[in-house]
Design an enzyme around this catalytic site. Structure first.
Site, mmCIF file in Angstrom:
data_model
loop_
_atom_site.group_PDB
_atom_site.id
_atom_site.type_symbol
_atom_site.label_atom_id
_atom_site.label_comp_id
_atom_site.label_asym_id
_atom_site.label_seq_id
_atom_site.Cartn_x
_atom_site.Cartn_y
_atom_site.Cartn_z
ATOM 1 N N GLU A 76 29.734 46.342 54.114
ATOM 2 C CA GLU A 76 30.658 46.145 52.927
ATOM 3 C C GLU A 76 32.274 45.510 53.528
ATOM 4 O O GLU A 76 33.110 45.720 52.651
ATOM 5 C CB GLU A 76 31.096 47.496 52.323
ATOM 6 N N HIS A 95 36.354 53.269 51.819
ATOM 7 C CA HIS A 95 35.300 53.429 50.707
ATOM 8 C C HIS A 95 34.520 54.503 51.199
ATOM 9 O O HIS A 95 33.963 54.424 52.516
ATOM 10 C CB HIS A 95 34.555 52.036 50.836
ATOM 11 N N HIS A 97 31.610 57.815 49.639
ATOM 12 C CA HIS A 97 30.605 58.284 48.459
ATOM 13 C C HIS A 97 30.912 59.816 48.408
ATOM 14 O O HIS A 97 29.772 60.684 48.198
ATOM 15 C CB HIS A 97 29.128 58.073 49.050
ATOM 16 N N TYR A 116 47.399 66.775 38.330
ATOM 17 C CA TYR A 116 48.407 65.468 38.575
ATOM 18 C C TYR A 116 48.008 65.200 40.161
ATOM 19 O O TYR A 116 48.878 64.023 40.511
ATOM 20 C CB TYR A 116 49.927 66.253 38.499
ATOM 21 N N HIS A 158 27.303 54.363 42.794
ATOM 22 C CA HIS A 158 27.553 53.951 44.098
ATOM 23 C C HIS A 158 28.771 55.104 45.007
ATOM 24 O O HIS A 158 28.298 55.742 45.825
ATOM 25 C CB HIS A 158 27.924 52.447 44.332
ATOM 26 N N TYR A 211 59.312 61.884 46.812
ATOM 27 C CA TYR A 211 59.107 63.007 46.856
ATOM 28 C C TYR A 211 58.539 62.894 48.591
ATOM 29 O O TYR A 211 58.017 62.017 49.174
ATOM 30 C CB TYR A 211 58.030 63.589 46.508
HETATM 31 ZN ZN ZN Z 1 29.211 52.310 49.755
#
Ligand code: ZN
Length: 221
Positions: A76, A95, A97, A116, A158, A211
């Site tokens: 990726e 990234h 899953h 929140y 995905h 904060y």
């Molecule tokens: Zn992936």
């Protein structure tokens, strides 16, 4: 070693993803970008995060050239370069899953603010990008376009992407989006959750900007 600091960070946060069960097996990939050098450090393809060493982390430029590597980069990598090219203020992409976020990606529904905690993403909800196969330029393009001005986006069927000014910040966003997704899933199982309003989410986002400890490099939470 080229980009030693960024490579060490990628190793540290790769292990955290694995320990906190935010990535399953060798899935997911993370990167840190050094804007002065124009280089990113990204996890290698298919390696166990717990066995990762700084020298395994691949260094690439944003034109898809390998600069320093013993390994193949994550499949990726184009997803990561797409974010750095389009969003000029970010220095890290995560990234993964994770289970509950990916359930919403399977439904092709946004994750809405039942809590929140995820207000740091900078948009009202986490949008879901259309499906394209992993590793394709189409996926990289649609992910960054759907993310827009925010810091988090789902990939249909995905997973999840978050980005930030630092790797700890992008990691925290992943953890907080996944926490919110779990609350949304579980509350819908026994009733109808009440979502926070746009104004309520915006107020929390603004509060997050000031904060926390001033020198921690961390916004919010
Ligand atoms: Zn992936």
């Amino acid at each position: 070693m080229v980009l030693r600091e960024e490579r060490e960070l990628v190793v540290e946060y790769g292990k955290k993803l694995s320990q906190e069960k935010l990535s399953v097996g060798t899935s997911g990939n993370i990167s840190a970008y050094n804007a002065e050098e124009g280089l990113m450090a990204i996890t290698p393809s298919g390696m166990d995060y717990m066995k990762l060493k700084p020298e395994d982390v691949v260094v690439m430029d944003l034109d898809s050239h390998l600069v320093d590597s013993n390994r193949k980069p994550s499949s990726e990598w184009a997803l990561h370069t797409g974010f750095y090219l389009k969003k000029k203020d970010i220095r890290a992409v995560v990234h993964t899953h994770p289970k509950y976020s990916t359930i919403f990606a399977v439904l092709r529904e946004p994750i809405r603010p039942v809590h929140y905690a995820m207000a740091g993403i900078g948009t009202y909800e986490v949008p879901c990008a259309p499906y394209y196969m992993y590793g394709t330029p189409e996926l990289a393009h649609t992910a960054v376009e759907t993310c827009g001005e925010g810091r988090a986006v789902l990939l249909a069927n995905h997973g999840l992407i978050t980005c930030g000014e630092t790797l700890p910040q992008a990691y925290d966003l992943t953890a907080n989006v996944e926490y919110t997704a779990e609350l949304a899933y579980r509350s819908r199982a026994i009733g109808q959750p009440v979502y926070l309003s746009e104004e309520e989410v915006k107020a929390v986002y603004e509060s997050f900007q000031t904060y926390g400890q001033a020198d921690s490099g961390k916004k919010g939470y």
